[in-house]
Design an enzyme around this catalytic site. Structure first.
Site, PDB file in Angstrom:
ATOM      1  N   HIS A  68       4.732   4.931  -4.135  1.00 20.00           N
ATOM      2  CA  HIS A  68       3.912   3.850  -4.673  1.00 20.00           C
ATOM      3  C   HIS A  68       4.397   2.516  -4.143  1.00 20.00           C
ATOM      4  O   HIS A  68       5.543   2.373  -3.725  1.00 20.00           O
ATOM      5  CB  HIS A  68       3.946   3.851  -6.199  1.00 20.00           C
ATOM      6  CG  HIS A  68       5.311   3.648  -6.769  1.00 20.00           C
ATOM      7  ND1 HIS A  68       6.232   4.673  -6.877  1.00 20.00           N
ATOM      8  CD2 HIS A  68       5.940   2.547  -7.255  1.00 20.00           C
ATOM      9  CE1 HIS A  68       7.353   4.208  -7.409  1.00 20.00           C
ATOM     10  NE2 HIS A  68       7.199   2.910  -7.633  1.00 20.00           N
ATOM     11  N   CYS A 187      12.306  -1.198 -13.488  1.00 12.97           N
ATOM     12  CA  CYS A 187      12.546  -0.768 -12.118  1.00 12.97           C
ATOM     13  C   CYS A 187      12.073  -1.863 -11.179  1.00 12.97           C
ATOM     14  O   CYS A 187      11.354  -2.779 -11.604  1.00 12.97           O
ATOM     15  CB  CYS A 187      11.836   0.558 -11.824  1.00 12.97           C
ATOM     16  SG  CYS A 187      10.032   0.456 -11.846  1.00 12.97           S
TER      17      CYS A 187
END
Length: 677
Positions: A68, A187
């Site tokens: 991603h 993250c």
């Protein structure tokens, strides 16, 4: 149920994905996004995906891979899905190849609504009923319906319905029974791991009979934990790969501090660790938390968060300070460079533009740029010091850290003094916030007592005790850098080049970069200061490893796997942008040949830059700041030479390996013939 309508269409689903490797899988799924007008530039998008892959593996375990990224080449939030019978290696922690591959594509400027859709999908990937239904789906339309929320598979016993958040009881401050936890997940990209970790912790807590509330500090926005919820919690789980925002809220709480993927892959272990640290801390954990918003003492959490080697923690503190300092270095340095380019080096002695600015005069514009840049430079050391302290003890240490940095400038101790004052302020405040003070005083500790005492103590330290010795050391360092010439300069360039290439973004690389960025604070307005040459050498040395690997994949394609050749396309952009980490995929696959090649090439580039005397005021930018580099043509010569040397060495070493392997194979064949004769 979350509305994910339009995230995926049947045309974006491949139920028979059969790639040779990860690079081919990524390209195949990306081509579907291009065909559906979800992505405008295939190679540009794949370069962004590769850059994200270089940061950390996207294999989640249990047969799931989630490549991603955010990219300017994505037109709308989208998902391409592939199901592979033989699996694709995404470096999952359990070693299992991914048979379910979700390529999440988010626009660079995606709004909150779109990001919430992607976050909801990430949570659903932790649901066995959802992933099981995807494995059983008979058609692309069925997959699209499941992902878009148009169909909901029957939940397996003990699981939560697809698309719904695990029901976790609200912590009741009045209740005494049961383990109560709070958690924060985050993250770097803030799209997938943040929300998968949150869901995994919620499910693990439910299995353990505990209650938990999770704050997701991701791209889809954050619902901040209420102060009373934190106060009622027994322990804190911090699962993060970026700094937790407002960490001071958890001061005094037993804490489990891990990377975000640990929560995704072993959430049950983290809940068990939290229970263990609560038992070790005793019954006072809940009372240790602040009672109200805004009245909490700032500091780092206790318990498991103190784990880890002291050298690694020290490196993180220093790099936090450097990261906050860099924008001031970049702005100030580039403004000064532009001022010199417009008005010449004599612009440094121009009078103040305050009240003497002429809109039509290039001299006035140059003077304005110079004086603004010089002002920005004045913040370097205070910001460095302040955010080193902040990294150690959060907001309450900022005042002492920034004040200590300002004193360091005043006494001439420079960035070395800023490092000392930042560390002193941080650890002093960290000790102070652990004082057991009366309840009546607790409310004014972070706003009055801690700033007053810590600023006074750090001021005394810098003015009276260590400021003068550090100032003497700084003068020596400055004189040495400014006097570098001949073999001494070249040797320094060689050393810094080796450090930049050895671990490609690791501790040695960061030490070399921190030295160069910190040395910029000693350059002042001198146009050819030695510290400017150091920064130029470090950036050139950091550019050559990915550029060398990219060139090698072009000149000797057969020595590299299809995945490495795909990574090579991204490495061109990463290397040109001074992102040394672009060489990491090559080093991970063949460290014994790639790392030596990188070191030799970077030493070549660093040594040549010092020999040529090129200068650089910008702490980053790569090829894009070339117009502001001193002796730009020679600088390019150094970068090209380092790139060619890197390529030549890695091709030579890989060719020797291939030749040896072929010889071994021939020997084996000959041996069989002789035996059978």
């Amino acid at each position: 149920m979350n509305d994910t309508s339009g995230l995926i269409t049947p045309a974006l689903v491949d139920l028979h994905l059969a790639p040779a490797d990860k690079g081919e899988a990524l390209r195949s799924l990306a081509q579907r996004l291009v065909a559906e007008d979800r992505v405008t530039d295939l190679d540009g998008f794949l370069a962004d995906v590769a850059a994200r892959e270089a940061q950390a593996p996207t294999g989640m375990g249990d047969g799931i891979g989630i490549p991603h990224c955010r990219s300017a080449h994505v037109t709308r939030p989208s998902l391409a899905f592939g199901r592979s019978t033989r699996g694709v290696d995404f470096d999952a922690p359990d070693g299992r190849p991914a048979d379910l591959i979700f390529m999440i594509a988010a626009p660079a400027g995606a709004d909150d609504a779109h990001l919430q859709i992607l976050a909801a999908l990430a949570r659903r990937l932790m649901d066995p009923a959802f992933t099981g239904a995807l494995r059983d789906a008979a058609s692309p339309g069925a997959v699209a319906a499941l992902v878009n929320g148009e169909e909901a598979p029957a939940a397996a016993p003990g699981t939560v319905a697809v698309g719904e958040t695990a029901a976790v009881p609200e912590p009741d401050p009045a209740a005494d029974g049961g383990l109560r936890l709070v958690a924060v997940t985050s993250c770097p990209t803030g799209i997938a791991h943040t929300y998968m970790a949150a869901k995994a912790l919620e499910l693990a807590a439910a299995r353990a009979g505990a209650r938990i509330q999770v704050e997701t500090q991701g791209s889809a926005g954050t619902t901040v934990l209420a102060p009373e919820v934190i106060a009622a919690a027994d322990a804190v789980i911090l699962a993060h790969d970026v700094e937790v925002r407002d960490r001071a809220r958890f001061a005094g709480k037993p804490t489990v501090d891990v990377g975000v993927k640990a929560a995704v892959n072993r959430a049950d272990d983290l809940v068990a660790q939290a229970a263990a640290v609560v038992a070790e801390a005793g019954s006072g954990a809940r009372a240790a938390a602040p009672a109200a918003a805004g009245s909490s003492p700032a500091g780092a959490s206790s318990g498991a968060s103190s784990a880890g080697h002291w050298a690694e923690r020290l490196r993180k503190y220093l790099m936090t300070g450097v990261s906050y300092m860099i924008p001031f270095v970049a702005a100030g340095g580039l403004l000064i460079a532009l001022a010199f380019a417009i008005g010449g080096y004599r612009i440094a002695s121009a009078p103040s533009v305050l009240g003497h600015f002429d809109w039509t005069s290039s001299h006035s514009w140059a003077a304005m740029l110079f004086q603004t840049g010089k002002t920005s430079f004045g913040f370097l050391v205070p910001i460095l010091s302040g955010y080193i302290a902040w990294a150690i003890a959060d907001r309450a240490a900022l005042a002492a850290g920034i004040a200590g940095g300002a004193v360091s400038v005043a006494v001439g101790a420079g960035f070395l003094g800023g490092i000392v004052s930042g560390l002193a302020a941080g650890f002093l405040v960290l000790w102070m916030i652990r004082w057991n003070v009366p309840r009546a005083v607790r409310g004014i500790m972070p706003v009055v007592v801690i700033p007053l005492l810590s600023v006074a103590a750090v001021g005394f330290l810098m003015f009276v005790l260590v400021g003068s010795p550090i100032a003497s050391a700084m003068r020596g360092l400055t004189d040495w850098l400014n006097g570098l010439s001949g073999s001494n300069a070249i040797l320094l360039g060689l050393l810094l080049g080796a450090m930049m290439a050895f671990d490609m973004g690791g501790p040695l690389n960061k030490v070399a970069y921190t030295f160069a960025a910190g040395a910029l604070t000693t350059a002042g307005t001198t146009p050819d200061a030695g510290s400017l040459k150091v920064m130029a050498a470090v950036m050139a040395a950091g550019m050559t490893p990915p550029l060398g690997m990219a060139l090698a994949t072009v000149v000797r394609r057969g020595l590299f796997s299809p995945e490495e050749r795909e990574n090579g396309k991204a490495a061109w952009v990463l290397g040109a942008s001074f992102i040394t980490e672009g060489a990491i995929p090559f080093a991970a696959a063949d460290p014994l040949r790639v790392i030596p090649a990188n070191i030799v090439g970077s030493m070549t580039a660093g040594g040549l830059v010092m020999a040529f005397g090129s200068t650089l005021r910008a702490p980053h930018g790569g090829i894009w700041v070339l117009p502001l580099i001193g002796s730009p043509f020679l600088y390019l010569v150094a970068v090209v030479a380092g790139t060619v040397v890197t390529t030549a060495v890695v091709v030579l070493l890989k060719g020797m390996r291939k030749g040896t392997a072929a010889a071994d194979a021939d020997s084996a064949v000959d041996g069989k013939v002789l035996v059978g004769a």
